[in-house]
Write an enzyme that holds these catalytic residues in place. Structure first.
Site, PDB file in Angstrom:
ATOM      1  CG  MET A 279      -1.880  -1.221   1.175  1.00 26.57           C
ATOM      2  SD  MET A 279      -3.442  -0.975   2.012  1.00 26.57           S
ATOM      3  CE  MET A 279      -2.901  -0.690   3.671  1.00 26.57           C
TER       4      MET A 279
ATOM      5  CG  HIS B  99       8.489   0.346   6.301  1.00 27.67           C
ATOM      6  ND1 HIS B  99       8.711  -1.009   6.381  1.00 27.67           N
ATOM      7  CD2 HIS B  99       7.170   0.511   6.540  1.00 27.67           C
ATOM      8  CE1 HIS B  99       7.595  -1.628   6.685  1.00 27.67           C
ATOM      9  NE2 HIS B  99       6.625  -0.727   6.778  1.00 27.67           N
TER      10      HIS B  99
ATOM     11  CG  HIS C 158       6.873  -1.990   2.309  1.00 28.60           C
ATOM     12  ND1 HIS C 158       6.818  -0.891   3.131  1.00 28.60           N
ATOM     13  CD2 HIS C 158       5.625  -2.515   2.291  1.00 28.60           C
ATOM     14  CE1 HIS C 158       5.589  -0.745   3.581  1.00 28.60           C
ATOM     15  NE2 HIS C 158       4.839  -1.720   3.103  1.00 28.60           N
TER      16      HIS C 158
ATOM     17  N   GLY D  18       5.013 -10.391   4.089  1.00 28.73           N
ATOM     18  CA  GLY D  18       5.841 -10.336   5.297  1.00 28.73           C
ATOM     19  C   GLY D  18       5.166 -11.025   6.470  1.00 28.73           C
TER      20      GLY D  18
ATOM     21  CB  SER E 184       4.213  -0.598  11.043  1.00 26.57           C
ATOM     22  OG  SER E 184       2.927  -0.109  10.710  1.00 26.57           O
TER      23      SER E 184
HETATM   24  O1  PAF Z   1      -0.056  -5.868   3.629  1.00 28.17           O
HETATM   25  C1  PAF Z   1      -0.508  -4.925   2.955  1.00 28.17           C
HETATM   26  O2  PAF Z   1       0.113  -3.858   2.792  1.00 28.17           O
HETATM   27  C2  PAF Z   1      -1.897  -5.058   2.327  1.00 28.17           C
HETATM   28  O3  PAF Z   1      -2.761  -5.749   3.159  1.00 28.17           O
HETATM   29  C3  PAF Z   1      -1.856  -5.693   0.916  1.00 28.17           C
HETATM   30  C4  PAF Z   1      -1.355  -7.131   0.963  1.00 28.17           C
HETATM   31  C5  PAF Z   1      -0.965  -4.868   0.009  1.00 28.17           C
HETATM   32  C6  PAF Z   1      -3.269  -5.722   0.309  1.00 28.17           C
HETATM   33  O4  PAF Z   1      -3.783  -4.443   0.150  1.00 28.17           O
END
Ligand code: PAF
Length: 276
Positions: free
Chosen positions: A26, A30, A33, A143, A181
């Site tokens: 989304m 950071h 990701h 993750g 997060s």
């Molecule tokens: O983990 C996330 O950031 C969200 O739940 C995802 C998997 C991108 C779905 O919108």
């Protein structure tokens, strides 16, 4: 790195591409990701990262509008990691009509996070399903920070026969232990200092259980009391079986302790896996 905004453009770009890893995000990226992207790069020839703040997974009372969006900075980070393609669809392309078809999930989706965020996993699973259909990757990376999400995605891929491998990555933490997060940026200075106690309390549980000092229920209760006394609003602290996410039983060996709690107005989640 290609930035693609529409499903049509994405499908035509990926037409002759093989061995694709998909990393759904989304945005507001950071190190957590980036670990997903690195795992993807290691395992595939072509990496697609999606950036889309999914309205289906937010309750009306939640932070959909406030959720941090930082597309330019995100793209820079992804370019530095040599990502092949970033998919940033618009809402109207993904939802040309109201999304009425939603996945029906198993009971585990109504426990833990699902109990406090009704509909959340249905929204997550539905958007991930749409992305898997659009991108048709060979693998997708999630993750362990979102432990229950990873579990539900694995069930979905298995039970709906997607020919896709699900890869996972470990939680990335700040020096004081706080799990990274996007929502950490809502914390003010004092809250940020306090936030590492969530991880500390999970580690206390792990040592209490592995040393046989306390049973599961007492250990969970003490953790809730500890956090509450420090000013947290605790949704749950639960010791579960890693394979089922059902409450742990004394026969289980592979366990995880999962927690969700609010400090100020920010809700944080974390977990630790352990073996007894
Ligand atoms: O983990 C996330 O950031 C969200 O739940 C995802 C998997 C991108 C779905 O919108």
């Amino acid at each position: 790195m290609k930035i693609v905004k529409t499903i049509t453009a994405l499908r035509s770009t990926l037409k002759n591409v093989q061995n694709i890893a998909f990393v759904p995000t989304m945005g507001n990226l950071h190190e957590g990701h980036l670990a997903l992207v690195k795992r993807a790069k290691k395992n595939a020839d072509f990496v697609v990262v999606s950036i889309f703040v999914n309205p289906l997974q937010f309750l009306p009372s939640e932070d959909f509008n406030q959720y941090p969006r930082s597309l330019e900075a995100d793209c820079k980070l992804l370019r530095d990691l040599d990502v092949d393609l970033v998919f940033t669809p618009e809402e109207k392309d993904l939802f040309p009509v109201r999304q009425e078809i939603m996945l029906q999930l198993p009971a585990v989706a109504n426990t833990l996070e699902g109990k406090f965020r009704p509909g959340f996993f249905q929204g997550v699973a539905t958007i991930v399903l749409k992305f898997l259909n659009i991108i048709q990757p060979d693998m997708a990376v999630f993750g362990k920070k979102d432990y229950q999400q990873l579990h539900i995605i694995r069930l979905m891929v298995q039970q709906l026969n997607f020919p896709i491998k699900i890869l996972d990555t470990e939680i990335i933490r700040a020096v004081d232990g706080l799990a990274l997060s996007s929502r950490n940026q809502y914390l003010n200075g004092a809250e940020r200092q306090e936030a590492c106690h969530l991880y500390r309390v999970l580690n206390t549980i792990v040592s209490e259980i592995t040393s046989g000092q306390h049973g599961f229920l007492l250990s969970e209760k003490k953790a809730v009391e500890y956090l509450s006394e420090r000013g947290w609003g605790v949704d749950y602290v639960s010791i579960v079986n890693q394979q089922t996410l059902l409450p742990a039983s004394t026969d289980d060996q592979k366990l995880a302790v999962l927690a969700a709690a609010r400090i100020g107005t920010t809700r944080l989640i974390d977990n630790v896996e352990f073996t007894i």
